[in-house]
Each structure stands twice: as C-alpha cells, then as structure tokens.
Design an enzyme around this catalytic site. Sequence first.
Site, PDB file in Angstrom:
ATOM      1  N   LYS A 140       4.246   0.179   1.425  1.00  0.00           N
ATOM      2  CA  LYS A 140       4.471  -1.127   0.566  1.00  0.00           C
ATOM      3  C   LYS A 140       4.185  -1.251  -0.687  1.00  0.00           C
ATOM      4  CE  LYS A 140       3.252  -3.636   4.699  1.00  0.00           C
ATOM      5  NZ  LYS A 140       2.533  -3.867   5.332  1.00  0.00           N
TER       6      LYS A 140
ATOM      7  N   VAL B 184       2.771   1.497  -7.989  1.00  0.00           N
ATOM      8  CA  VAL B 184       3.546   0.756  -9.475  1.00  0.00           C
ATOM      9  C   VAL B 184       3.540   1.511 -10.956  1.00  0.00           C
ATOM     10  CG1 VAL B 184       3.095  -1.420 -11.020  1.00  0.00           C
ATOM     11  CG2 VAL B 184       1.592  -0.111  -9.424  1.00  0.00           C
TER      12      VAL B 184
ATOM     13  N   GLY C 251       3.244   5.320  -3.471  1.00  0.00           N
ATOM     14  CA  GLY C 251       2.589   4.015  -3.092  1.00  0.00           C
ATOM     15  C   GLY C 251       3.119   2.870  -3.890  1.00  0.00           C
ATOM     16  N   HIS C 252       2.212   1.666  -3.202  1.00  0.00           N
ATOM     17  CA  HIS C 252       2.631   1.031  -3.016  1.00  0.00           C
ATOM     18  C   HIS C 252       3.363   0.480  -5.196  1.00  0.00           C
ATOM     19  CE1 HIS C 252      -0.352  -0.995  -5.926  1.00  0.00           C
ATOM     20  NE2 HIS C 252      -1.118  -0.153  -5.544  1.00  0.00           N
ATOM     21  N   ASP C 253       4.791  -0.876  -4.499  1.00  0.00           N
ATOM     22  CA  ASP C 253       5.424  -0.840  -5.920  1.00  0.00           C
ATOM     23  C   ASP C 253       5.965   0.102  -6.380  1.00  0.00           C
ATOM     24  OD1 ASP C 253       4.501  -3.589  -5.012  1.00  0.00           O
ATOM     25  OD2 ASP C 253       2.791  -2.996  -5.393  1.00  0.00           O
TER      26      ASP C 253
END
Lengths: 309, 309, 309
Positions: free
Chosen positions: B196, B237, B217-219
């Site tokens: 998330k 990201v 990975g996140h974002d």
Amino acid sequence: MKLKSLFTVADAATLLNITYAGNGEQTIEGINEIHCVEKGDLTFVDHPKYYDKALQSAATIILINKEVEVPAGKSILISPVPFDDYNKLTRKFMPFLASSKMISDSAVIGSDTFIFPSAFVGNNVTIGSGCTIHPGVCLYDNSVIGNNVTIHANTVIGADAFYFKRKPEGYDKMHSCGRVVLGNNVEIGAMCTIDKGVSADTIIGDGTKMDDHVHIGHDTFVGNNCLFAAFAAVAGVTKIEDNVIIWGQVGIQKDIVIGKGTEILAQSGVGKSTAPGSKVFGSPAVDAREKMKELVMIKRLPDLFKNQS
Amino acid sequence: MKLKSLFTVADAATLLNITYAGNGEQTIEGINEIHCVEKGDLTFVDHPKYYDKALQSAATIILINKEVEVPAGKSILISPVPFDDYNKLTRKFMPFLASSKMISDSAVIGSDTFIFPSAFVGNNVTIGSGCTIHPGVCLYDNSVIGNNVTIHANTVIGADAFYFKRKPEGYDKMHSCGRVVLGNNVEIGAMCTIDKGVSADTIIGDGTKMDDHVHIGHDTFVGNNCLFAAFAAVAGVTKIEDNVIIWGQVGIQKDIVIGKGTEILAQSGVGKSTAPGSKVFGSPAVDAREKMKELVMIKRLPDLFKNQS
Amino acid sequence: MKLKSLFTVADAATLLNITYAGNGEQTIEGINEIHCVEKGDLTFVDHPKYYDKALQSAATIILINKEVEVPAGKSILISPVPFDDYNKLTRKFMPFLASSKMISDSAVIGSDTFIFPSAFVGNNVTIGSGCTIHPGVCLYDNSVIGNNVTIHANTVIGADAFYFKRKPEGYDKMHSCGRVVLGNNVEIGAMCTIDKGVSADTIIGDGTKMDDHVHIGHDTFVGNNCLFAAFAAVAGVTKIEDNVIIWGQVGIQKDIVIGKGTEILAQSGVGKSTAPGSKVFGSPAVDAREKMKELVMIKRLPDLFKNQS
C-alpha cells in the site's frame, strides 16, 4: 540444541547400537552441528578431512566413523554412518510433530498481541506482547517471537534448513532441530522466509526490519537494527552484525561475516566477509568505489580498442 | 489520503499539543507525504535541507520543526517532532484495525466473483465483478480490486510500506495510510506483493499482467497493459508507464519514471529513468545494444593484454 | 492434455462454427501447444511464419487461420481466430472449477500423509503416501504428488502459466490445461511456485530438492536429484536434466536444455543450453573459468589505461 533430560554416552551407544571409547557416563548436554558446537555437546564427523576439526572443536562427544585416539576429557562414539546416527539422535530429541489446530494449545502468546485468522502457530511457539501476526503467517514449532513484533501476511518462520547430504542413492536430509528466535521491535514484511537452525538457532536481533520476500537461511545470526530490502537472501550460518543495510536482490554467501554497519548495494553478490563500515557493490561484490571505477573503465574500452588498431 | 470529516489547523494543534501560525480555521483536506502532496493537504518536514521544498510544495499546511515565515495562503504547525506528529495524525484517521473474520463484513464484493476458502479479505475492501481470488490471498484493509481480476494463490495486496526513519534509539516506522488500487482485467501471479501507499495509493493499471513473485513497492504507479515476469521488483514511488515489459529478476530503483513501452531485459538493475521505447540491460542498466557491445569488448580483453606484453 | 471422451474433427468444427478439411471422423486424442505436441493431438497456429512448423509437427489436427494443403493423414480446422478457438477447446475439456472446501472431495490422499490445517487441496489432486504438506500450501486442481514428498509452508503448486498473447485491445490469456507432477522423495521449500503446464505437464523428477522461493515456469521438465537454491527461477518449457545444481538467485531462460550434472553459480543468468557437466557463471552465463578470467582482466584495466597515456 540442548537436551532437557539426562542422556549419557553409553545411552547413545545403546540406542544407536554402536560402540564408544572414553567415558560412558559422560552426559551429552547438547547436540550440535560443527559450526555451532559448544562444550558438553555431541557433534558428528564422517570425512577424514574434518576429523581433526571435529576432535579439536568445543564438542565433548564426537560421533565418528573411525576408531581414533580419544582427546583428553572427551568421548567418541564409533558409527559406520555418523550422519544417519546423528539424525537419529536429533529426531529422538526433537521429533517432527503434527498439529491439527491453527493455534497449538502449547503456544504461549503475550498480552496485546493480535493474531489474524489463517495464521498458523505451531507447537511450543512463544510470542511476546504487543505483536501483530498477519493472515497466512506460519510459525513452525518452537519459534520464539519477541515483543512489539509485526509479521506481515504469508511470511514463514522456521521452515527446515536446506541441508542435504549426497549419497549414492540420492540426497539425504539433515534433520533440523534448531529454532528461529526474533528479538523485540522486529518487523518482517510479507512473504519472507526465515529458516530454523539445523541444530542451533537462527537469530534476528532487536529492531531489525525486513521488506517483503526476504530469505534468511538456517543458523544465520542477524544483529540489531539491520535493514533488509526486498528479495535480499542470506545463505546459512552467516553472521550479519549490527546496523547493516542490505538493498534489494542482494545475495550473501554462507558462513561469512558482514561487518557492523556494512552497506550492500542492490543486486550485489557477497562471497566474502566485509569489514565494518564497508560499502560494497557488484557480483561478486567489491568495494563500491572500486566497482564504480571498473564500470567507468569498461565504458572506455571502445576508445582503447580504437587506439589499438 | 483525503480526510472525510472536517478537521482544521487549530484542531490539529490542539490534538498534537503544539502551536500554529497562519489560519487556524483552514481545513486539512488530506494528509500526504511530500512525494504525493496535493493542494489542501498537510505534509511534514523535519530537515532544514527540505524546508523550502515542503513550504513551496502543493501542500497547504506544513508540519515543521522551526518557526518560519508562513507562505501566502498556507499555514504551518510547529512541532519538535514532525515525523511523530505526522504519524499521530495518520494513525488517528487511518487506524490499524484488527479483523477476526476471513471476509470482513465491510467488504463489498461484486457479482460472479469467486473467493476461494483461506483467502483473507480485510475491512472496507472492494472487489469488482468477474474476479477470481485464489486460496491464501490476503487483501489488506481498503484495497480496491477492479473487474475481471485474477489473483493467484498466496499473493498479498496492501502490506505496509517499507519506510522507516532512523532515530538514535532505532528505526521508527512511517504509518502507512494509503491503499492499493488494481484496475480491470489485471492478473497477478502467485506469491506477489503489492504494498500500500504510505499516504497515497499504489496503482496498477488496466490489463497489466504479473507472473509469480513480483514485488511492487509503496506509492508506485503502474500503467496499462504492462508485463512483469517472475521476481521483478519495483521500489517505492516509481512510475511505470503503459506497455512496459519487465523480464525476470529485474530490480527498479525508487522515484524514477520508466517510459512508455520500455523493455527491460532479465536481471537488469534500473537506477535511472528510461526514455519511452527504450530497451535496457545490465546492472546498472544501460541501452541494451550498448551493453551487448560492452560484453563483446570484455571478451576481447585477453587479446588486448597479449598485445600489451 | 489427452481427451477422455471421443471428440472428432467434425465435432470441433461444429462446436467452433468453423470449417475443416481432411477427415471429419478423425479423433482428436489430445490438445497441445506446439512445444509439447504428440501424434493424434490438435494444435494451433495463427502466424504464417509458423505454418510449416505446425503442419509438419507431430500434430494430427491443425487449427489454422488459412486454407492450406492438408498434409497426408492429417486434418485442418480453418478459423479466423485459432488462438481464441484453441482456448475454447481447452476450456471445454479442462474448465476452471471452483471449490469451497479446503480439501476437495475428489482429492486422493495416500496413507501416512499429513496435511496441516490451512493447506488447500484442489479438485482431482493426487497425493502419495508418507507426505507432509505444511500450512498454507496450495495445490491447484489436478496436481499429482508422489510418495515421501515434503512441501513447506505457503508453497503454491499448479498456478496458471504466465502466457499471454498481445492483441490490439490488450493481452489475452492462454488457458492453462496442463498439470504439475512431482516425483517421489521430492522436497520443496517454503514459498515456492511451480506453475502448471499450458497444455502438457510441468514435471519434477524423483529426489529433487528445492530451497525456499524457487520458481519453476510452465511445461518445464526437471530431472532426478537436482538441487535448487533460494530464488532460483526457471522460465517455461525448459528441460533441466538429472543431477543439476542451481545456486541462489539464478535465472534460466525458456525453451533451453540444462545438461546433466551442470552446476550454475549464484546470480547467473542462463540464456543458452549448457553441455552436460558444465559449470557456468555470470549474466549472461558462460563457462565459469572463462568468467573468472574476465573478472581478473577487468581488475587489470586501470594498469592498461595507465600504459596507454
């Protein structure tokens, strides 16, 4: 592993139907593979190349396939098949146990710990307080989890060591009788595997954090406050000291020492021990600045070949 | 994340027991980490190096550890520990929720969707129609799954971001309050992890397909119709545009852009953004033809050294 | 896959609403993708580049998008969309089946086999005797597990092949109708994935042992007594002969042959077939000694450049 009941050299000889030399009344305090052996322990050796190492190790009792001179204060058990007889002993004292319950009755679980449904908690597992165990996590028997530990979904703690001996008829497995011990304030991502020790413990120190898909092999020791990015893999019996940072997809060889504060850049393959504070890169990994220089050199190769012709 | 209830700068100051400058009645519309911040949002900054970036960002409210001049139309909240106070806010508006059911009562599940037993569906999860959720899949709270999506066994959607801040006493975790959003016609292999967002969403576009053991990975933002082979890993990201093909065991750095239609050959390590239509290879990855030339040059090195001597 | 009921060329033409040439009463004995086709089988082809290959293959019935001369003793089915019609046939004979039980009623399980709670056993799965299936393991429909097999926690056997065809509107999936077949005395670590064959079987030979996080792609054949270390990945349709040793994080290309007794060093990327007894290293992998020499050469580059200037 340490034995909880009294078991002597003579008892072992009887059980395994073999002979011994030395002191039959000597107590076997523990059973350990050569890498993790301590005073009072029994270990085994079956290749002449390693006889001296085993006989001169900390082990007090040596299971060996030759009648040799018994070192002072020690005993030997003489077996035609030390590997098999060692497995018999570890299986006796740490047998495989089935479990039909998702959370074993023998598990001890601390206060303020939440275990999601579909997580599996094996026999004699200990979980501290303030932990969160997400869905699908599997804690094999005898795992020890500290306080304030978070384990994300589907991670597996305590699967067997990947440790097989080649025999003419195929691979034979070394029975794993060690445990996994996680310290306090540890966070493990989703889909990680931390294998139990073959005979001792796989240890993760306080405050260490792992991303998803991290693999820690058997009998590995990880210090405090280390970071492991996704897909980092550590083979067995390696020591990772405190404050080490391991980036994504790194592989680390067995039986080496990663010095305190080492940083290992992504996709590196580390085959040798690293000095404290080092920064390494490449496969095989070398000092990161040296590797960067190499990469620059390689980029200049076309010029070099042009000059040549 | 966007806030659903009215919460002002003055409310935040009271909750966190800190002071503010600017407009106390200003509404905090959302809370976002600097990478994902939008107008109306609160963000935080605690290092002088990043003060200007945060103050000049789209954020309307800045949680900061120094009294600075307030930019026009904005407000600041002055905290000795912006990271901790930011975490307090995200935890208040997106608290960790336990769930004792395999499928939460608050989950919304579309028609013609089959969920195998042992799959876990968290609180407020939305699943579209025509989906197949295989055994052992774990959907963390608030995940959003489109229509005609297949998720293979034991995949984990929405585990926490791997995002820790080093403090003298050890690593402190950034509380994840974002979600995972999968588009329509997505297929995710077995044993994948899609984390998330820390404060925004991790997004997978329509028609994207993943093999087993993929990690996002996140974002991270993934476009439409991308292919990910086994063990491909994307750090947080990063933006992957449409029609990108990523072969096996590739690693992609955080916070870069993989241009539309890029193809990344197996085992590459991508540290920089790629132009649309590029084909890259190597670790670190470069233009694939350039890399092939390098490999040829290296093969010719023995001749070069021979000529030298 | 082989068909269990009588189904002729004319039946297929009727079902798919297309025409045929050749012998309408010819029995379709099996349905197989071109890599795994046998006499009596139907296969498909939709690109002129591969027409000859398909028409001259062992297949007896060819589903093709052009009226061509029918090879002696064979038949053709003429379809504007052979891929789609092939999928229709495989879906008819091997439909996706849901299952609401953790252990399907149609599963056949041998004596002295222990299945932990939270393991999922699909329809028509066969498990031999003396096996241990750890928690969270998922065995998809039709998997065949030999005797004395251990599968560690959360491993997934039989997920779909990663096999998609690009169409203008996005990727379309090839329906997987093969199986996974594990031999006797196999041990699979935690968190592994072994995908089912697209049309034939993915096979793991007797005595082969895998560490955690190993991935075996669809229609791969693995021989006897092989070792796979953690994160080893094999793409589809590759043949791994007996006694091969594959170290950690190795990637192996699709559709090649890894010769008997090959040893592949850690993190290698193998793009070409290897001769029996070879030892390879690097990405792309070459003879290990050659690679070591290359690494030495590269280390000497600074001297070379110094001499140049």
